[in-house]
Motif scaffolding. Sequence first.
Motif, mmCIF file in Angstrom:
data_model
loop_
_atom_site.group_PDB
_atom_site.id
_atom_site.type_symbol
_atom_site.label_atom_id
_atom_site.label_comp_id
_atom_site.label_asym_id
_atom_site.label_seq_id
_atom_site.Cartn_x
_atom_site.Cartn_y
_atom_site.Cartn_z
ATOM 1 N N ASP A 57 -0.968 -9.623 -3.651
ATOM 2 C CA ASP A 57 -1.897 -9.224 -2.585
ATOM 3 C C ASP A 57 -2.921 -8.182 -3.050
ATOM 4 O O ASP A 57 -3.667 -7.634 -2.243
ATOM 5 C CB ASP A 57 -1.125 -8.692 -1.376
ATOM 6 C CG ASP A 57 -0.245 -7.497 -1.722
ATOM 7 O OD1 ASP A 57 0.065 -7.314 -2.921
ATOM 8 O OD2 ASP A 57 0.123 -6.752 -0.791
ATOM 9 N N HIS A 58 -2.980 -7.894 -4.355
ATOM 10 C CA HIS A 58 -3.956 -6.951 -4.881
ATOM 11 C C HIS A 58 -5.191 -7.693 -5.378
ATOM 12 O O HIS A 58 -5.113 -8.849 -5.804
ATOM 13 C CB HIS A 58 -3.362 -6.143 -6.038
ATOM 14 C CG HIS A 58 -2.298 -5.184 -5.627
ATOM 15 N ND1 HIS A 58 -1.735 -4.271 -6.498
ATOM 16 C CD2 HIS A 58 -1.684 -4.975 -4.436
ATOM 17 C CE1 HIS A 58 -0.825 -3.555 -5.860
ATOM 18 N NE2 HIS A 58 -0.771 -3.966 -4.614
ATOM 19 N N SER A 87 0.822 -1.210 0.000
ATOM 20 C CA SER A 87 0.000 0.000 0.000
ATOM 21 C C SER A 87 0.855 1.258 0.000
ATOM 22 O O SER A 87 0.345 2.350 -0.195
ATOM 23 C CB SER A 87 -0.942 0.002 1.211
ATOM 24 O OG SER A 87 -0.193 -0.029 2.415
ATOM 25 N N ARG A 119 -7.362 2.560 -4.849
ATOM 26 C CA ARG A 119 -6.865 2.451 -3.478
ATOM 27 C C ARG A 119 -8.013 2.845 -2.553
ATOM 28 O O ARG A 119 -8.564 3.942 -2.697
ATOM 29 C CB ARG A 119 -5.646 3.332 -3.238
ATOM 30 C CG ARG A 119 -5.193 3.306 -1.771
ATOM 31 C CD ARG A 119 -3.969 4.144 -1.505
ATOM 32 N NE ARG A 119 -2.735 3.465 -1.889
ATOM 33 C CZ ARG A 119 -1.853 3.938 -2.755
ATOM 34 N NH1 ARG A 119 -2.067 5.090 -3.362
ATOM 35 N NH2 ARG A 119 -0.756 3.263 -3.027
ATOM 36 N N ALA A 120 -8.369 1.953 -1.653
ATOM 37 C CA ALA A 120 -9.501 2.181 -0.749
ATOM 38 C C ALA A 120 -10.756 2.588 -1.537
ATOM 39 O O ALA A 120 -11.529 3.440 -1.109
ATOM 40 C CB ALA A 120 -9.158 3.231 0.300
ATOM 41 N N GLY A 121 -10.921 1.984 -2.697
ATOM 42 C CA GLY A 121 -12.112 2.209 -3.495
ATOM 43 C C GLY A 121 -12.065 3.387 -4.429
ATOM 44 O O GLY A 121 -12.976 3.568 -5.238
ATOM 45 N N GLU A 122 -11.015 4.198 -4.381
ATOM 46 C CA GLU A 122 -10.916 5.378 -5.227
ATOM 47 C C GLU A 122 -9.905 5.148 -6.351
ATOM 48 O O GLU A 122 -8.797 4.662 -6.106
ATOM 49 C CB GLU A 122 -10.495 6.598 -4.411
ATOM 50 C CG GLU A 122 -11.506 7.019 -3.362
ATOM 51 C CD GLU A 122 -11.107 8.310 -2.668
ATOM 52 O OE1 GLU A 122 -10.094 8.920 -3.066
ATOM 53 O OE2 GLU A 122 -11.810 8.698 -1.725
ATOM 54 N N THR A 145 -17.745 5.387 -8.365
ATOM 55 C CA THR A 145 -17.219 4.294 -7.550
ATOM 56 C C THR A 145 -17.630 2.963 -8.182
ATOM 57 O O THR A 145 -18.324 2.929 -9.199
ATOM 58 C CB THR A 145 -17.773 4.347 -6.115
ATOM 59 O OG1 THR A 145 -19.169 3.977 -6.140
ATOM 60 C CG2 THR A 145 -17.629 5.747 -5.518
ATOM 61 N N GLU A 170 -12.146 -6.786 -1.465
ATOM 62 C CA GLU A 170 -12.039 -6.170 -0.138
ATOM 63 C C GLU A 170 -10.614 -5.676 0.149
ATOM 64 O O GLU A 170 -10.386 -4.993 1.166
ATOM 65 C CB GLU A 170 -12.447 -7.194 0.926
ATOM 66 C CG GLU A 170 -11.403 -8.264 1.248
ATOM 67 C CD GLU A 170 -11.255 -9.348 0.158
ATOM 68 O OE1 GLU A 170 -10.324 -10.173 0.270
ATOM 69 O OE2 GLU A 170 -12.069 -9.352 -0.790
ATOM 70 N N ARG A 171 -9.680 -5.932 -0.728
ATOM 71 C CA ARG A 171 -8.286 -5.555 -0.490
ATOM 72 C C ARG A 171 -8.078 -4.057 -0.704
ATOM 73 O O ARG A 171 -8.865 -3.392 -1.370
ATOM 74 C CB ARG A 171 -7.359 -6.373 -1.386
ATOM 75 C CG ARG A 171 -7.439 -7.870 -1.077
ATOM 76 C CD ARG A 171 -6.648 -8.708 -2.029
ATOM 77 N NE ARG A 171 -6.836 -10.132 -1.734
ATOM 78 C CZ ARG A 171 -6.371 -11.133 -2.470
ATOM 79 N NH1 ARG A 171 -5.664 -10.865 -3.572
ATOM 80 N NH2 ARG A 171 -6.605 -12.384 -2.140
ATOM 81 N N ASP A 172 -6.991 -3.536 -0.162
ATOM 82 C CA ASP A 172 -6.728 -2.099 -0.208
ATOM 83 C C ASP A 172 -6.543 -1.610 -1.640
ATOM 84 O O ASP A 172 -7.038 -0.549 -2.016
ATOM 85 C CB ASP A 172 -5.485 -1.765 0.624
ATOM 86 C CG ASP A 172 -5.198 -0.274 0.657
ATOM 87 O OD1 ASP A 172 -6.132 0.505 0.923
ATOM 88 O OD2 ASP A 172 -4.046 0.116 0.402
ATOM 89 N N ILE A 173 -5.830 -2.387 -2.444
ATOM 90 C CA ILE A 173 -5.599 -2.018 -3.842
ATOM 91 C C ILE A 173 -6.285 -3.030 -4.749
ATOM 92 O O ILE A 173 -6.098 -4.244 -4.596
ATOM 93 C CB ILE A 173 -4.092 -1.929 -4.163
ATOM 94 C CG1 ILE A 173 -3.453 -0.817 -3.332
ATOM 95 C CG2 ILE A 173 -3.873 -1.678 -5.652
ATOM 96 C CD1 ILE A 173 -1.975 -0.621 -3.574
#
Length: 259
Positions: free
Chosen positions: A64-65, A2, A109-112, A234, A78-81
């Motif tokens: 991990d993405h 991240s 990143r975080a949905g954005e 989104t 649900e992951r950060d990226i």
Amino acid sequence: MSALSAADLLQAARDVSAAALDKPLRYFRSGFAVEQKADESPVTIADRETEAALRAAIAARFPDHGILGEEYGSQGLERDIVWVIDPIDGTKSFISGSPLFGMLIAVLRAGEPVAGIIRMPALGECYGGAAGGGSDRDGTPIACRKGVPLKKAFLCINEANGLMADHPAVFQRLMQTGAYQRLTYDCYPYAQLASGQIDAVVDYNLQPYDYLPVVPVVEGAGGVITDWQGEALTLRSDGRVAASASAELHKELLETLAG
């Protein structure tokens, strides 16, 4: 992972999309079968091979993405990226031999959406944008043109068939809006907007892999892109999109859409 910057993610998107370029170009304007998906939209071996190549490259580099793609669904949302990919945006263009199909990638990143790519394989062009970093075409900075009011604007209306059928009053208003109107499809009008060649785009009935990749490109070029209510786009947006070269023009465009 991240700790990766938006610029890092944009470069990674450039790399993985460039590595997959041979997939659509191998089949473009050649013989291949066209199938119909459940929603009656067309799909080809090129769509599937391109997405498979993109997903494999992303997973190898960033295990991990998460990934969301048009052809093979989602994993790890649900992951950060999360990477959002459309291997061939404009399959109808592709199967008809038109070069105006694209390869789209967004990195959330975080949905954005913080990085985005509009790659045009047959045109040899790649448009990129990253949060806080501007936008470019093949490394050359690009920007939306400013100071054009809606009455003098060049407006692209995407997915006109659906608009005419479902929102005829909106379509009629749009056809009377601006100095020029053009009925268009797919991702290239957003590249034209970011390059200062047109002033606004209205789109309809899109999926996240259609609209999220173009957000960083338009915003990085100084434009504004939202849903028809002016809300940020989104994964959960309703697929109605408006994009403009400036905040002032966008306000006028949203008022036109609302009637």
